[in-house]
Write a protein that holds these residues in place. Sequence first.
Motif, mmCIF file in Angstrom:
data_model
loop_
_atom_site.group_PDB
_atom_site.id
_atom_site.type_symbol
_atom_site.label_atom_id
_atom_site.label_comp_id
_atom_site.label_asym_id
_atom_site.label_seq_id
_atom_site.Cartn_x
_atom_site.Cartn_y
_atom_site.Cartn_z
ATOM 1 N N ASP A 73 -15.178 -7.165 -100.374
ATOM 2 C CA ASP A 73 -15.419 -6.465 -101.644
ATOM 3 C C ASP A 73 -16.479 -7.186 -102.458
ATOM 4 O O ASP A 73 -17.374 -6.564 -103.029
ATOM 5 N N SER A 74 -16.321 -8.536 -102.495
ATOM 6 C CA SER A 74 -17.311 -9.255 -103.312
ATOM 7 C C SER A 74 -18.700 -9.192 -102.668
ATOM 8 O O SER A 74 -19.715 -9.090 -103.349
ATOM 9 N N GLN A 75 -18.704 -9.217 -101.305
ATOM 10 C CA GLN A 75 -20.008 -9.070 -100.638
ATOM 11 C C GLN A 75 -20.607 -7.692 -100.936
ATOM 12 O O GLN A 75 -21.799 -7.559 -101.204
ATOM 13 N N ILE A 76 -19.723 -6.664 -100.884
ATOM 14 C CA ILE A 76 -20.216 -5.298 -101.158
ATOM 15 C C ILE A 76 -20.763 -5.222 -102.584
ATOM 16 O O ILE A 76 -21.833 -4.673 -102.835
ATOM 17 N N ALA A 77 -19.980 -5.831 -103.516
ATOM 18 C CA ALA A 77 -20.429 -5.816 -104.916
ATOM 19 C C ALA A 77 -21.800 -6.479 -105.026
ATOM 20 O O ALA A 77 -22.708 -5.975 -105.702
ATOM 21 N N HIS A 78 -21.921 -7.580 -104.303
ATOM 22 C CA HIS A 78 -23.190 -8.301 -104.321
ATOM 23 C C HIS A 78 -24.301 -7.414 -103.742
ATOM 24 O O HIS A 78 -25.396 -7.313 -104.309
ATOM 25 N N LEU A 79 -23.963 -6.752 -102.623
ATOM 26 C CA LEU A 79 -24.967 -5.884 -101.987
ATOM 27 C C LEU A 79 -25.376 -4.739 -102.913
ATOM 28 O O LEU A 79 -26.540 -4.367 -102.995
ATOM 29 N N TYR A 80 -24.380 -4.163 -103.602
ATOM 30 C CA TYR A 80 -24.710 -3.080 -104.533
ATOM 31 C C TYR A 80 -25.629 -3.557 -105.641
ATOM 32 O O TYR A 80 -26.542 -2.858 -106.052
ATOM 33 N N LYS A 81 -25.340 -4.792 -106.119
ATOM 34 C CA LYS A 81 -26.200 -5.347 -107.159
ATOM 35 C C LYS A 81 -27.614 -5.495 -106.636
ATOM 36 O O LYS A 81 -28.588 -5.115 -107.298
ATOM 37 N N GLN A 82 -27.668 -6.034 -105.403
ATOM 38 C CA GLN A 82 -28.980 -6.211 -104.786
ATOM 39 C C GLN A 82 -29.669 -4.862 -104.625
ATOM 40 O O GLN A 82 -30.858 -4.710 -104.864
ATOM 41 N N ARG A 83 -28.833 -3.863 -104.210
ATOM 42 C CA ARG A 83 -29.386 -2.529 -103.985
ATOM 43 C C ARG A 83 -29.970 -1.967 -105.278
ATOM 44 O O ARG A 83 -31.051 -1.416 -105.302
ATOM 45 N N SER A 84 -29.204 -2.159 -106.359
ATOM 46 C CA SER A 84 -29.714 -1.575 -107.602
ATOM 47 C C SER A 84 -30.977 -2.296 -108.068
ATOM 48 O O SER A 84 -31.878 -1.679 -108.635
ATOM 49 N N LYS A 85 -31.046 -3.633 -107.774
ATOM 50 C CA LYS A 85 -32.292 -4.358 -108.087
ATOM 51 C C LYS A 85 -33.447 -3.777 -107.270
ATOM 52 O O LYS A 85 -34.554 -3.571 -107.775
ATOM 53 N N LEU A 86 -33.140 -3.527 -105.975
ATOM 54 C CA LEU A 86 -34.183 -2.978 -105.103
ATOM 55 C C LEU A 86 -34.623 -1.591 -105.573
ATOM 56 O O LEU A 86 -35.801 -1.249 -105.540
ATOM 57 N N GLU A 87 -33.619 -0.805 -106.007
ATOM 58 C CA GLU A 87 -33.945 0.536 -106.526
ATOM 59 C C GLU A 87 -34.930 0.430 -107.686
ATOM 60 O O GLU A 87 -35.901 1.168 -107.772
ATOM 61 N N GLN A 88 -34.599 -0.539 -108.577
ATOM 62 C CA GLN A 88 -35.464 -0.743 -109.745
ATOM 63 C C GLN A 88 -36.889 -1.104 -109.315
ATOM 64 O O GLN A 88 -37.864 -0.548 -109.794
ATOM 65 N N ARG A 89 -36.921 -2.043 -108.357
ATOM 66 C CA ARG A 89 -38.223 -2.503 -107.862
ATOM 67 C C ARG A 89 -38.981 -1.345 -107.206
ATOM 68 O O ARG A 89 -40.187 -1.194 -107.369
ATOM 69 N N LYS A 90 -38.197 -0.519 -106.475
ATOM 70 C CA LYS A 90 -38.803 0.626 -105.791
ATOM 71 C C LYS A 90 -39.481 1.545 -106.814
ATOM 72 O O LYS A 90 -40.594 2.000 -106.620
ATOM 73 N N GLN A 91 -38.748 1.767 -107.922
ATOM 74 C CA GLN A 91 -39.314 2.627 -108.965
ATOM 75 C C GLN A 91 -40.610 2.028 -109.513
ATOM 76 O O GLN A 91 -41.595 2.728 -109.713
#
Length: 723
Positions: A73-91
């Motif tokens: 769960d904590s890894q997933i949470a971490h991955l989601y955080k990373q994902r949202s950072k990547l989304e931001q960067r993508k934008q």
Amino acid sequence: MALQSADDDDLMILDDVDDQLLIEICQAAEQEKSPSRQVLHILLWVAVSKASVSTSLENDELIAIDFEIAELDSQIAHLYKQRSKLEQRKQELKRTLSNALKSSVHGFQKDAVENWRRTDYPWSKKVEHVLNTVFKLQTFRLWQLETINVTLFGKDCILIMPTGGGKSLCFQLPAVVSEGITICVSPLIALVEDQIHQLHALDIDARAINSSTSKTDAAAIMNILNNPNQNHQMKILYVTPEKLAKSKTMMTKLQKLYEMKQFARLVIDEVHCCSTWGHDFRPDFKYLNIFKRLFPKLPLLGLTATATTKVIEDVKQILNIPHCVLFKAPFNRKNLYYEVWRKDSAKDCMEDLARVITQRFDKQSGIVYCLSQKDSEDVCGYLQSYGIKAGCYHASLTGRARTQVHEKWLKNEVHVICATIAFGMGIDKPDVRFVIHHSLSKTIENFYQESGRAGRDDKQSHCLLFFKYSDVFRLACMALAEKSGNGLKNLYSIVDYCLNETRCRRDCIAEHFDEVFQAGDCHKMCDVCSRIRKATKKNCRSDAQIIIDYLKNTVTSKNRLTALKLFEQTTKLVSLNREDHQRLILRLLLDRYIKEDFHLTPYNSICYLIPGPRATRVNDLQCEIYLDVIETNKIATTVVKETTTTAEQPRKKQNILTVPKPKLRWVNDDKKVVDKPSLKRVLEYDDTDSDANENVAELNGEKAVKQHITSVITDEFDELDFL
Ligand SMILES: Nc1ncnc2c1ncn2[C@@H]1O[C@H](COP(=O)(O)OP(=O)(O)OP(=O)(O)O)[C@@H](O)[C@H]1O
């Protein structure tokens, strides 16, 4: 562990008791007819100790699993955080790239663009002459001259220009100037008829060959194609993509035309229909890919009002025109004011609709787009009962009835047209002051195109969208059957646009079309930018958890929840008001905390909701689920000045309430009094009265489910008009 025997003379070590030993003990016990007390004792001990060993093992494993899950769960949470950072960067990157693209058009390609703007081509004098004398126009609009030059030069070109921008001239004028015949592929018969009518008025010989062409006319056209060199005046031939796709005869004739250098160019209107990524994919358009292979020197000209970069890239590949010249007019229509009104029920929506038209747009020209033919009739009746001069337009009306209402509207004898999307293409009324979407559009592209029919005269006009929770699920069932397979994705893009309350609406539209827009350039011409009390982002994780837990605990194979039921049954559990509660459910759907579970039967399709792939994430306290929230609905009603934009006005309840109740006079366009039950039905019309209705797309017949859904969509959206 040691065990003293009952006789105290035998000591057994049980620490290492294993199954083998147990078997041996059992065998020993069996051999003695009555096993000694000692043996029984040992057996009992072994059994107990075995059981406790195994229980503690399971306990240990359970704990270990719990740990492992927590870790995951904590890894997933971490991955989601990373994902949202990547989304931001993508934008960010998308914006940078889009900027770079823009500057490449104005930098690297600048020379090329300047080149296409020249007026010293061999054809330039003729172009100007035809513009003035045939089309009776003085100057070109943005990108018109460039497009005309490119196509007359013989190069392939795609022109993206907002609705009303003047795309037609870009192929009609070259058709007059060029030798030979221009073939224009257009999917919309109604629009083609309109254009032919206008061209005839300009004394240009244009014809069409489609399902409604008479045999005599078709024979005359075929005759011209057979003898292209003979004296004839035909300059433009409109065909439907189906006609090209299915008629070998037609292709043979075009081949001959090409060989005789009488095939001037191929124009593809609504060129985005080629791409499955587009909002309106039509399989027959794919067939057009053979043209460049069969006729390599034939110039292709693709026209569209709306297409993302991805769609254009796809179109280029499909049509085999990778090096075509691309012109893109800015999407931004400065004079259009965009706003979204959240609506809880259809009844609410009807009342506000009537009131806003009488208060804001009294006797002004406008369009109200409705989802279905029945809706358009209902809305029309309701507006008429308010004393508004409204007319109805949809594909099931006779051609005569449609023409009548259209003409009355053009003459301002009818002020408001309540229509399905059947009304629109080719509508060229300059003073449309408002376009109201009574229901959500299928896609942002559709919304942009439909609302773009307002303000063609460049005067300030309004584009208002009523956003209702129930519409999303009504449309989701239909989107499921989209041929492109992107129906739901496209629908959710516009739902996202509606859920937004914090970002400039133009900015959202721009991003959708891969354009960059500075929110400051909106000049308060959308409800978000002009709102005095700004919306804020609120983390609604705990309410989200309540909703998802409720789904998890309630949904079984026998007990399903529609969106409406989920909303109703969790109303008392969450801390949000009705609107925000519904918006949160939609947010969860868009972000896949919840997902749809479609049930298709031969008669209907229902959208139930179930936990989505991200559902477990809400249990993590770190998880953030943001909703744009306006603190109060009574915002700024006293502060808005008459001159300010109208973003706050929908919430001026006291103002709206001062409007007299509608008179219950109900006549349709033919002055026929509508029967009482239907009047009652409309007055009671409320989407909360049947959750089945909300999600069910009514189907008829007993064909395969997919076919049924497609047929519903055809009915609902009047796609019959698209041939
Ligand atoms: N250069 C021009 N000068 C003045 N008016 C023009 C010019 N070009 C086009 N128009 C007018 O603009 C209106 C819209 O043109 P047109 O129908 O070609 O737009 P469109 O881009 O095809 O829109 P839609 O996507 O809605 O079909 C028409 O009335 C047309 O006569």
